[in-house]
Every structure is written in structure tokens, then in C-alpha cells.
Design a protein around this motif. Sequence first.
Motif, PDB file in Angstrom:
ATOM      1  N   SER A  50       0.862  -1.188   0.000  1.00 50.32           N
ATOM      2  CA  SER A  50       0.000   0.000   0.000  1.00 50.32           C
ATOM      3  C   SER A  50       0.894   1.233   0.000  1.00 50.32           C
ATOM      4  N   ASP A  51       0.277   2.416   0.029  1.00 50.18           N
ATOM      5  CA  ASP A  51       1.070   3.645   0.040  1.00 50.18           C
ATOM      6  C   ASP A  51       2.072   3.655   1.194  1.00 50.18           C
ATOM      7  N   ASP A  52       1.602   3.334   2.402  1.00 46.55           N
ATOM      8  CA  ASP A  52       2.467   3.444   3.586  1.00 46.55           C
ATOM      9  C   ASP A  52       3.668   2.512   3.501  1.00 46.55           C
ATOM     10  N   ARG A  54       4.866   1.151   0.737  1.00 41.64           N
ATOM     11  CA  ARG A  54       5.674   1.523  -0.422  1.00 41.64           C
ATOM     12  C   ARG A  54       6.655   2.630  -0.052  1.00 41.64           C
ATOM     13  N   TYR A  55       6.208   3.598   0.741  1.00 42.30           N
ATOM     14  CA  TYR A  55       7.111   4.665   1.176  1.00 42.30           C
ATOM     15  C   TYR A  55       8.264   4.104   2.008  1.00 42.30           C
ATOM     16  N   GLY A  93       5.346  10.485   2.495  1.00 46.36           N
ATOM     17  CA  GLY A  93       3.917  10.737   2.393  1.00 46.36           C
ATOM     18  C   GLY A  93       3.332  11.083   3.749  1.00 46.36           C
ATOM     19  N   CYS A 396      -8.159   7.623  -1.288  1.00 42.34           N
ATOM     20  CA  CYS A 396      -7.261   7.747  -0.134  1.00 42.34           C
ATOM     21  C   CYS A 396      -7.149   6.431   0.638  1.00 42.34           C
ATOM     22  N   LYS A 399      -3.845   4.157   1.150  1.00 41.41           N
ATOM     23  CA  LYS A 399      -2.812   4.276   2.187  1.00 41.41           C
ATOM     24  C   LYS A 399      -2.577   2.945   2.885  1.00 41.41           C
ATOM     25  N   PRO A 402      -5.704  -0.759  -0.473  1.00 44.86           N
ATOM     26  CA  PRO A 402      -6.008  -0.362  -1.859  1.00 44.86           C
ATOM     27  C   PRO A 402      -7.207  -1.096  -2.456  1.00 44.86           C
TER      28      PRO A 402
END
Length: 421
Positions: A50-52, A54-55, A93, A396, A399, A402
Motif C-alpha cells: 500500500s502507500d504506507d 511503499r514509502y 507521504g 485515499c 494508504k 487499496p
Amino acid sequence: MTTEKLTIVPPGHALSGVVNPPGSKSITNRALLLAGLANGTSRLTGALKSDDTRYMAEALRAMGVSVDEPDATTFVVTGSGQLKPPAEPLFLGNAGTATRFLTAAVALGNGKFVVDGDEHMRKRPITPLVAALKSLGVDITAATGCPPVTINGSGGFSSHHVVIDAGLSSQYVSALLMAAPCSGKPFTVELAGDDIGARGYIDLTLAAMRAFGASVEQVTPSIWRVEPTGYEAADFHIEPDASAATYLWGVEALTGGKIDIGTQAANFTQPDARALDVISAFPDMPAIIDGSQMQDAIPTIAVLAAYNTTPVRFTGIANLRVKECDRVRALSLGLNAIREGLAREEGDDLIVTGDPSLSGQHLPAEIDTFADHRIAMSFALAGLKTSGITILDPKCVGKTYPGYWDALASLGVTYLQEIPR
């Protein structure tokens, strides 16, 4: 700019089926960091993509760690035991775990590290962790008390005992604990006072640390002693995300359905799993719910409370004001958009009046998610019972979950979608 919108169509029947929640965000980001600090190759299975996460993975790559992704739920991480200064600031992010954990970890490195995030992360406090690292001799600055944070690492700490104020977040404690085995000497982490955000997340941290070879002892409820073992590469399986499971338990409660999530609640180690006891009591949930130890589950339960037979007061949720957004305020605004007077704030408490007659009504309401995944996912539950509920910025949810909208669709939920031109 017009915001993308998603309006949920109430299904009008019980929702049943099989949904496998994604891997735990909290555990995935802990395991990624520990694997990155280990010398050797670790295989993380069941992981969240997810975004978190991936960062976190991209930040590790920028610091010389190899992170491969052979499939949708696996990371293969090869580290040297050292994090190298990145060429650019680490952009994380709005990932609180990645930001807090890396701020402590990079202080062990040699050179300049800048930990930064998006506009939302730049409003989230990090002063207690910065102060704690300063007390350990780290050259660290955060001009606003929030990211960006600049760390000029000198290879370790000059002291090996730290006192940390964890009243705002347990992540500060976890960050220091995870850095401690690499500090070269026995290290003691001590709480300043008894206040601590969701203590259960400390247990997640300790379990992950031990899986990667750390030796840590809880001396008292507020003191931990960590041996200078460093970390060993390991194969590590990540359990499903309990916070994500709360939405599916909420679907069951609101529609009278049955959803197989593949994991029994008793088998979760994450603190949000205890939310099932409260959710199972719906529509007669208790008059007072202490959210201090299941903070990420509170948005789910608060939306359910709108349909409860009696009012619910949520206490112990002050920390929700410094999450991805001020969640106490966002919940109050969203509930009152559905029906004025449905919720109110008293100090840091949230009172939801409860109105079972909302079921079946058409009450057009646009829910401002404030780019917060948990606000979007929890208010989607209201759309299962009340028509006209529109989620702004539905993407959103990427995060941490997905596939959330697809998961609900697999159970039979339909949407009306408006995409800006």
C-alpha cells in the motif's frame, strides 16, 4: 479542482462472502525496517502492499537496502546492517510509522538524513522523539516540531538510556526500541510518566524485534532493557490487518451478514482486534467505549454508533486528533453531515447520539475524508444503511487498503462514481 466522489448504494439485504483483508500495515512496516537493519536476506510473506509500506520500501532502497517484490504479498529484503545517507530527502507521504521509525533508525547512520512527508505529515508532531534523540547526543532538528526532520548521524548514540514522553504516540517508543539493538551497548528505554498511546503496539514491536534476533526484557511496565545484538535476517509471516478487519465486522453487524476473513479474532496479535467484542454487541453497544487501546478501530465503531439504540461516548481518544487528520473532528463533522445533532465533541471525547431510524432513509451527505483512509472506509459503512452517503476522495484508502472498494463490491455493494474531468 473537483474531487472524485463515490456514492454507496445500500444493498438492502445481508452481505455475506469471503474477503481476505490485506496484511497488517503496522507489522509490515516494522518488519521492513528490521529486515533492512539486518545483515542478510529476509523474506516477508503476507505483507501489505500500500502507500504506507511503499514509502518505507522506497526509503530503504534509497539507503542502500535491496527490496525485491516477487509477488503481491512478499518482500525480499537484503541489508548490510547499515543504512547509508540517501542522495535526496526521504519522502514518506503521510506514513506515521515509516516517519517515526526511520527518524530513530537513521540516527545510527553516518551522514545527513532528512525525513520528510506530505502536507498532512508536516502537521503531525514529532517533538517528543526529537527531544529523546537529542538526549542521546544525536544532532537532530525539526524546526516546526513536525517533519521535516534533519539528522546528522555520527554512527550511534553517546548515551544508552533514554526517557521518552509517549503520551501522543506509542510509535515514539517503538522507534527507539527498534534502533536500540544496533546501538553497540545495552540500552534502556524508559517512559516519562504512565501515559502511552495504544500499548498493544509496543507488544507488536517487541515480537517483531525478537523474530529478527533481538533480546529485549521488559523490566517494569515503563522500562525496557535491550541487548546490543543487532538483527539477524529472518523469514517472517505477517498476519492480516486487524484494523481492516473491523470494517468487515462492521458490514456483518449492520447488514446481518456473515463474512469469512480467514482469521479468527482470537488469533490476531494487533490491539484493534479487541474491537470485535464491542462490534458484536451492536445495536446495543455500551454507553461508554474507551478507545485508548484500539485507536484505529474507533472510526469504525463511531459510525456503527450512529445506528445504535442508545448514545455512545468515546473516551481515551485524544490521540486521534494527531493521526492522519483530526479524526475526532472528522467523525463529528461527517456524522453531523448525515444528520445534524448526530454527534458532538466534549473536550477530546466524542458523543454519538444513536438513531436506528437512519436506516432506510435518504439523507444526502458528502463526507469530507480529509485524505484519511480510515474516515473514508468507516463512513462507507453508513452508506450500507442510509442512501445518499457520498465519500469524497475515495482513493485515499490506498494508504492501507487499496482493494477496499473492490472487497465491498465482491460482497454485492454497488456504487455511483463521479470522476472529475
